[in-house]
Scaffold this active site. Structure first.
Site, PDB file in Angstrom:
ATOM      1  N   GLU A  69      24.400  97.629  83.489  1.00 23.99           N
ATOM      2  CA  GLU A  69      23.768  96.500  82.808  1.00 23.99           C
ATOM      3  C   GLU A  69      22.965  95.682  83.814  1.00 23.99           C
ATOM      4  O   GLU A  69      23.470  95.336  84.888  1.00 23.99           O
ATOM      5  CB  GLU A  69      24.839  95.615  82.150  1.00 23.99           C
ATOM      6  CG  GLU A  69      24.338  94.331  81.542  1.00 23.99           C
ATOM      7  CD  GLU A  69      23.277  94.529  80.477  1.00 23.99           C
ATOM      8  OE1 GLU A  69      22.231  93.863  80.544  1.00 23.99           O
ATOM      9  OE2 GLU A  69      23.493  95.371  79.571  1.00 23.99           O
ATOM     10  N   ASP A 118      16.773  97.509  73.820  1.00 20.44           N
ATOM     11  CA  ASP A 118      15.668  96.638  73.434  1.00 20.44           C
ATOM     12  C   ASP A 118      14.510  97.515  72.953  1.00 20.44           C
ATOM     13  O   ASP A 118      14.061  98.409  73.675  1.00 20.44           O
ATOM     14  CB  ASP A 118      15.226  95.809  74.643  1.00 20.44           C
ATOM     15  CG  ASP A 118      14.287  94.675  74.262  1.00 20.44           C
ATOM     16  OD1 ASP A 118      13.461  94.858  73.345  1.00 20.44           O
ATOM     17  OD2 ASP A 118      14.364  93.606  74.896  1.00 20.44           O
ATOM     18  N   THR A 191      29.408  99.515  68.810  1.00 19.30           N
ATOM     19  CA  THR A 191      29.096  98.452  69.755  1.00 19.30           C
ATOM     20  C   THR A 191      29.150  97.124  69.004  1.00 19.30           C
ATOM     21  O   THR A 191      29.247  97.085  67.771  1.00 19.30           O
ATOM     22  CB  THR A 191      27.692  98.628  70.358  1.00 19.30           C
ATOM     23  OG1 THR A 191      26.707  98.285  69.374  1.00 19.30           O
ATOM     24  CG2 THR A 191      27.458 100.067  70.823  1.00 19.30           C
ATOM     25  N   GLU A 192      29.039  96.023  69.747  1.00 21.00           N
ATOM     26  CA  GLU A 192      28.997  94.707  69.109  1.00 21.00           C
ATOM     27  C   GLU A 192      27.795  94.597  68.164  1.00 21.00           C
ATOM     28  O   GLU A 192      27.907  94.116  67.032  1.00 21.00           O
ATOM     29  CB  GLU A 192      28.909  93.602  70.168  1.00 21.00           C
ATOM     30  CG  GLU A 192      30.148  93.464  71.040  1.00 21.00           C
ATOM     31  CD  GLU A 192      30.091  94.320  72.303  1.00 21.00           C
ATOM     32  OE1 GLU A 192      30.938  94.133  73.170  1.00 21.00           O
ATOM     33  OE2 GLU A 192      29.200  95.192  72.399  1.00 21.00           O
ATOM     34  N   TYR A 193      26.630  95.033  68.638  1.00 22.04           N
ATOM     35  CA  TYR A 193      25.427  94.977  67.818  1.00 22.04           C
ATOM     36  C   TYR A 193      25.555  95.865  66.587  1.00 22.04           C
ATOM     37  O   TYR A 193      25.130  95.503  65.495  1.00 22.04           O
ATOM     38  CB  TYR A 193      24.203  95.412  68.627  1.00 22.04           C
ATOM     39  CG  TYR A 193      23.629  94.341  69.508  1.00 22.04           C
ATOM     40  CD1 TYR A 193      23.115  93.160  68.961  1.00 22.04           C
ATOM     41  CD2 TYR A 193      23.579  94.492  70.892  1.00 22.04           C
ATOM     42  CE1 TYR A 193      22.578  92.177  69.769  1.00 22.04           C
ATOM     43  CE2 TYR A 193      23.050  93.507  71.708  1.00 22.04           C
ATOM     44  CZ  TYR A 193      22.545  92.356  71.143  1.00 22.04           C
ATOM     45  OH  TYR A 193      22.018  91.372  71.939  1.00 22.04           O
TER      46      TYR A 193
END
Length: 213
Positions: A69, A118, A191-193
């Protein structure tokens, strides 16, 4: 969305060297020695807050995972998850994924995960997309022969672009889902998203692609 700066993040990463790798270039060519147990290495590029990579490490103790990250203020959230989970087969690296060849030799990595990257929707930002050809080249240079990329996104435009990018690079499309959560695919870890977008009714797109040896 602008990230809130966390001035204490660097010190926290330094405080947990067993999880947050401080000098990854020193492990180049000997990542098998960085973990307590030997096993294939899977990396996640853009690990965010770490839910996916932590749950993968817990579910697959025979595989060693590295979460990468760029944002220091984000990776500390992943570090909290790793500390709580106490998984010995997971490391984190706070660095720019465009320089993977500085940290891995050819054949040190078996699989790359790209989750909810992204989309960089503007044409002038194409080179920043993690499925752009220069990124694909860097993945290929550290992966084993026939190494794989597993990719998930809620962004249809990015997914279509990525499938074209994979194909134009000469990769083999092994699996494609246009609606992952309404498919018969088993073993998906969110995932969180992914959880957030799925709860809003968004489709989740997924692919598995392989480099040709």
């Amino acid at each position: 969305m602008r990230l809130r700066h966390k001035p204490w993040a660097k010190d926290k990463l330094l405080a947990y060297p067993q999880y947050a790798v401080q000098h990854p270039e020193e492990w180049k060519g000997k990542w098998d020695q960085a973990f307590s147990g030997k096993g294939p290495i899977h990396i996640e590029v853009g690990t965010g807050k770490g839910r996916f990579i932590t749950e993968m490490a817990k579910a697959n103790p025979h595989i060693n995972y590295i979460g990468i990250e760029l944002q220091e203020s984000v990776i500390v959230a992943a570090l909290d998850r790793v500390i709580e989970a106490e998984v010995p087969n997971l490391k984190l690296m706070n660095l720019d994924a465009s320089k993977l060849t500085d940290y891995f030799l050819k054949g040190e990595v078996e699989r790359v995960y790209l989750n909810f990257s992204d989309p960089w929707p503007k044409t002038r930002h194409e080179k920043r997309r993690l499925t752009f050809k220069t990124f694909l080249k860097s993945y290929e240079e550290v992966l084993i022969p026939n190494g794989e990329i597993h990719f998930k996104t809620d962004n249809q435009g990015l997914f279509e672009y990525s499938l074209r990018s994979f194909s134009e690079y000469g990769m083999l499309l092994k699996f494609v889902s246009l609606d992952l959560h309404n498919s018969d695919y088993e073993g998906n870890i969110m995932t969180e998203y992914e959880e957030k977008f799925s709860s809003r009714g968004s489709r989740i797109f997924r692919s598995e692609t392989q480099f040709k040896s």
